[in-house]
Scaffold this active site. Sequence first.
Site, mmCIF file in Angstrom:
data_model
loop_
_atom_site.group_PDB
_atom_site.id
_atom_site.type_symbol
_atom_site.label_atom_id
_atom_site.label_comp_id
_atom_site.label_asym_id
_atom_site.label_seq_id
_atom_site.Cartn_x
_atom_site.Cartn_y
_atom_site.Cartn_z
ATOM 1 N N GLU A 31 44.605 32.354 37.077
ATOM 2 C CA GLU A 31 43.829 31.128 37.270
ATOM 3 C C GLU A 31 44.317 29.998 36.380
ATOM 4 O O GLU A 31 44.235 28.835 36.741
ATOM 5 C CB GLU A 31 42.369 31.381 36.940
ATOM 6 C CG GLU A 31 41.742 32.391 37.824
ATOM 7 C CD GLU A 31 40.441 32.852 37.221
ATOM 8 O OE1 GLU A 31 39.416 32.479 37.762
ATOM 9 O OE2 GLU A 31 40.466 33.547 36.197
ATOM 10 N N ILE B 6 31.706 45.795 38.093
ATOM 11 C CA ILE B 6 30.768 46.476 38.999
ATOM 12 C C ILE B 6 31.503 46.772 40.304
ATOM 13 O O ILE B 6 31.887 45.855 41.028
ATOM 14 C CB ILE B 6 29.518 45.595 39.269
ATOM 15 C CG1 ILE B 6 28.899 45.089 37.957
ATOM 16 C CG2 ILE B 6 28.491 46.357 40.109
ATOM 17 C CD1 ILE B 6 28.385 46.149 37.015
ATOM 18 N N MET C 39 32.024 38.982 33.500
ATOM 19 C CA MET C 39 32.110 39.707 32.230
ATOM 20 C C MET C 39 32.214 38.813 30.986
ATOM 21 O O MET C 39 32.517 39.319 29.906
ATOM 22 C CB MET C 39 33.299 40.685 32.297
ATOM 23 C CG MET C 39 33.169 41.664 33.465
ATOM 24 S SD MET C 39 34.571 42.801 33.638
ATOM 25 C CE MET C 39 34.350 43.810 32.195
ATOM 26 N N GLU C 40 31.997 37.500 31.118
ATOM 27 C CA GLU C 40 32.204 36.610 29.977
ATOM 28 C C GLU C 40 31.148 35.528 29.777
ATOM 29 O O GLU C 40 30.852 35.154 28.631
ATOM 30 C CB GLU C 40 33.566 35.876 30.089
ATOM 31 C CG GLU C 40 34.780 36.767 30.061
ATOM 32 C CD GLU C 40 35.115 37.358 31.424
ATOM 33 O OE1 GLU C 40 34.620 36.825 32.438
ATOM 34 O OE2 GLU C 40 35.858 38.349 31.483
ATOM 35 N N ASP D 161 34.664 39.254 45.292
ATOM 36 C CA ASP D 161 34.284 40.562 45.852
ATOM 37 C C ASP D 161 32.765 40.642 45.842
ATOM 38 O O ASP D 161 32.100 39.788 45.267
ATOM 39 C CB ASP D 161 34.889 41.693 44.991
ATOM 40 C CG ASP D 161 34.467 41.580 43.539
ATOM 41 O OD1 ASP D 161 35.230 41.014 42.738
ATOM 42 O OD2 ASP D 161 33.333 41.993 43.209
HETATM 43 N N1 ADE Z 1 34.512 39.659 38.228
HETATM 44 C C1 ADE Z 1 34.897 39.628 39.517
HETATM 45 N N2 ADE Z 1 34.345 40.637 40.211
HETATM 46 C C2 ADE Z 1 33.583 41.337 39.333
HETATM 47 C C3 ADE Z 1 32.779 42.500 39.442
HETATM 48 N N3 ADE Z 1 32.670 43.143 40.591
HETATM 49 N N4 ADE Z 1 32.143 42.945 38.320
HETATM 50 C C4 ADE Z 1 32.288 42.300 37.149
HETATM 51 N N5 ADE Z 1 33.038 41.200 36.989
HETATM 52 C C5 ADE Z 1 33.680 40.715 38.078
#
Ligand code: ADE
Length: 255
Positions: free
Chosen positions: A15, A174, A195-196, A219
């Site tokens: 990115e 996840i 996650m941040e 996703d």
């Molecule tokens: N970032 C992108 N997809 C994610 C997911 N499924 N879980 C945690 N962080 C993510």
Amino acid sequence: MTMRPIAIMGAMQEELLGLKHAVQGAHTINMGGRQVTTGNWHGHPVVLVLSRIGKVAAATTATALIERFDVAEIVFTGVAGGLAPGVHVGDMVVATEFLQHDMDASPLFPPMEVPLYDRAHFPTDTTMTQRLKLAATAILKNPAQWIDMEVLHELQVHTPKVHSGLVVSGDRFISTSQESQSLQQRLPQALAVEMEGAAVAQVCHDYGVPFAAVRTISDRADDTATTDFTRFIHEVASRYTSALLGTWMANRASA
Ligand code: ADE
């Protein structure tokens, strides 16, 4: 008077690469094992940095940006897994607040509350967030301008939308429908998971630095999360990110 820089943080190399090319007078230094690029973008000093993944990496990066570069504000860009039913791959989520879904000091504190802060939710800056929403809406009006239509169709992105609301963070990718459902049950307001963000939101709260974040959905955080995520990162995320932040920077320059 010198202008304090705007920090642009991302978790993944793909990115940030596009952004690095857009910045003028780019100069890269090393900070705690991270590459930090300074330069000018749309007439404003910027600092670009790859935080790497997870809450610790994000929090230490944000702290260093504030302490060392005296950044005026931080914007985080990246991808996230969709949680709420209407949040699809290719959509963008602009966060109005963050929460750490894996924080749990119960029974001493309510689940998900950050101990000694008296809160679980950390809001983002309203003005920055509003501008990000406008930029995201402008980009998604014509996604084919930025990404090959064929790629969009393969990823089943049809009419991507902009959402805004709660985004949750935790040190877990996840990738099962079961875990996604349990998160949705626990946090029905949550639009997306990453996650941040909540870690950066907490640091910015501590220092009184305005913060905003936008995430493209890569996703659905379910059993197909891993393949969708990998393809999306390579084929879509970086182009969306440059287009989105370029629009955001240009709009603020003319505001
Ligand atoms: N970032 C992108 N997809 C994610 C997911 N499924 N879980 C945690 N962080 C993510």
